[in-house]
Motif scaffolding. Sequence first.
Motif, PDB file in Angstrom:
ATOM      1  N   MET A   1       0.834  -1.197   0.000  1.00 50.74           N
ATOM      2  CA  MET A   1       0.000   0.000   0.000  1.00 50.74           C
ATOM      3  C   MET A   1       0.872   1.251   0.000  1.00 50.74           C
ATOM      4  O   MET A   1       0.675   2.168  -0.777  1.00 50.74           O
ATOM      5  CB  MET A   1      -0.851  -0.006   1.273  1.00 50.74           C
ATOM      6  N   ASP A   4       2.749   1.690  -3.169  1.00 53.00           N
ATOM      7  CA  ASP A   4       1.907   2.181  -4.243  1.00 53.00           C
ATOM      8  C   ASP A   4       1.648   3.678  -4.110  1.00 53.00           C
ATOM      9  O   ASP A   4       1.848   4.460  -5.035  1.00 53.00           O
ATOM     10  CB  ASP A   4       0.590   1.414  -4.223  1.00 53.00           C
ATOM     11  N   SER A   5       1.215   4.095  -2.914  1.00 55.24           N
ATOM     12  CA  SER A   5       0.735   5.470  -2.809  1.00 55.24           C
ATOM     13  C   SER A   5       1.859   6.488  -2.688  1.00 55.24           C
ATOM     14  O   SER A   5       1.788   7.557  -3.258  1.00 55.24           O
ATOM     15  CB  SER A   5      -0.216   5.595  -1.629  1.00 55.24           C
ATOM     16  N   ARG A   6       2.906   6.146  -1.920  1.00 55.13           N
ATOM     17  CA  ARG A   6       3.926   7.173  -1.661  1.00 55.13           C
ATOM     18  C   ARG A   6       5.103   7.066  -2.608  1.00 55.13           C
ATOM     19  O   ARG A   6       5.704   8.048  -2.975  1.00 55.13           O
ATOM     20  CB  ARG A   6       4.451   7.060  -0.230  1.00 55.13           C
ATOM     21  N   ARG A  14       0.833  -1.625 -12.511  1.00 56.97           N
ATOM     22  CA  ARG A  14      -0.574  -1.223 -12.392  1.00 56.97           C
ATOM     23  C   ARG A  14      -1.263  -1.203 -13.745  1.00 56.97           C
ATOM     24  O   ARG A  14      -2.414  -1.586 -13.862  1.00 56.97           O
ATOM     25  CB  ARG A  14      -0.674   0.162 -11.766  1.00 56.97           C
ATOM     26  N   THR A 153     -11.556  13.297  -5.893  1.00 57.33           N
ATOM     27  CA  THR A 153     -10.193  13.808  -6.023  1.00 57.33           C
ATOM     28  C   THR A 153      -9.997  14.529  -7.356  1.00 57.33           C
ATOM     29  O   THR A 153      -8.872  14.789  -7.755  1.00 57.33           O
ATOM     30  CB  THR A 153      -9.172  12.668  -5.944  1.00 57.33           C
ATOM     31  N   GLY A 260       2.060  11.588  -2.704  1.00 61.87           N
ATOM     32  CA  GLY A 260       0.968  10.947  -1.989  1.00 61.87           C
ATOM     33  C   GLY A 260      -0.309  10.937  -2.783  1.00 61.87           C
ATOM     34  O   GLY A 260      -1.245  10.244  -2.440  1.00 61.87           O
ATOM     35  N   ASP A 264      -4.086  10.217  -8.135  1.00 59.10           N
ATOM     36  CA  ASP A 264      -5.175  11.178  -8.211  1.00 59.10           C
ATOM     37  C   ASP A 264      -4.729  12.478  -8.853  1.00 59.10           C
ATOM     38  O   ASP A 264      -4.456  13.455  -8.180  1.00 59.10           O
ATOM     39  CB  ASP A 264      -5.686  11.501  -6.802  1.00 59.10           C
TER      40      ASP A 264
END
Lengths: 275, 165
Positions: A1, A4-6, A14, A153, A260, A264
């Motif tokens: 997680m 992926d996000s940071r 992906r 977002t 982060g 989005d």
Amino acid sequence: MLADSRLGLLGPGRALLSDISVPFYWVSSLPGRMAGWLGETFASREDLAAENRALRAEALVLRARAQRLAALSAENLRLRELLNSTALLEENVLVSEIIGISPDPGLQVAVIDKGRSSGVLPGQAVIDASGLFGQVIESGIVSSRVLLVSDSTHAVPAQVLRNGVRVVVEGNGRIDSLDVDYVAPTMDVRPGDLLVSSGLGQRFPGGYPVGVVESVTNDPGEPFSVVVARPSAQLDRSRHVLVLTDPAPGPDPRVLAPAGAAADPVAAPASEPAP
Amino acid sequence: MRPRSGVSPFTLWGSVVLALLLVVMPLPAWVAPARPDWLSLLVFYWVLRDSGSAGFGLAWIAGLAADALCGGLLGPRALALSVVAYVVVVLRARILHHSLPQQMLTVFALSALAQLLLRWAQGFTGHAQMGAGLFMGSLTAAFCWPLIGMWVGARGRMENWHGSA
């Protein structure tokens, strides 16, 4: 997680995932397709004739408008030449079909059936017959994910068609409404105003309808009015959408967005806090 | 992984694929928020039925697959379902002796927990929080449990469950 996000470590993987998920969406939409097919096959002759008549009438109206459009665009070009300004770029569009909607109610993402092999890249704008639909956020080889304008977002720089007032239109997570942010009580925005994309922010081409203002509420205790709009695009009904594959998309959203928010892309000014 | 009590891996993973299909199945907009939380039901069912061959691995892989299907961040569902699996593994013996309404309540509580974890993790990426609609899926999942439970009961598996507990 976290990766992926940071850190964006999973970037290439992906895109592959979105391709792998295509068969799932395809199989799960089979019952609906079957129903549609049965309806088409066994539709009565009268219904078909009526539909045919309606389509003919619509085609006639549109053809008449297209005639005027040709004359107008020629005139526009001449005027632009007179003004010595650059001609508007012709936009290439790619018709594509929505094959799935993300089932997560907190996430408004659609999967379309065109990908890198057809020239669809992240950042390209997507429209439907009646307005701005969203933008591509991931593209696999034969499929892409589109973030809808109503996702919480997502933000679009827009302007009021009537007087050119610039606003930012944000999604709020509900498919049938958009928030118009940072409207001072003195700004001239009224219910019924059409909001079109302004082309600022370099992501969406200008001039596409984004939404229609539904209500403007002034609270004397608040610095900004609460303005709610209804999206122009039929976000919950469209089956076919157009991807604007040209001009080339702006910089990668991952570079623009603050750390982060890799998944989005936000087309709004970076200084805005998330609601 | 060898099944201990006659659960074939095909049934197990077939049910995972079926649950994923149900998760992405298009529904009319007014029903969609009440889509039952199939994945929590799946984990609840398999861990309860045979905790030897279904456990964290199943929960984590099913969750990750669902994340991949839904787009967005990879991992929140894997995390949430693993937590559900953990709670069911710990309370398994107790849940097996519960009556049906009590089991429904447990399904609701666990599914709601999974939803909370999921939304919390999604909050990291700036998605708006949902209101009261958040637990609709958990509620419908709880009402789906008797169907699954009865089907199992009709085939006389309940006794075997107790035996293997």
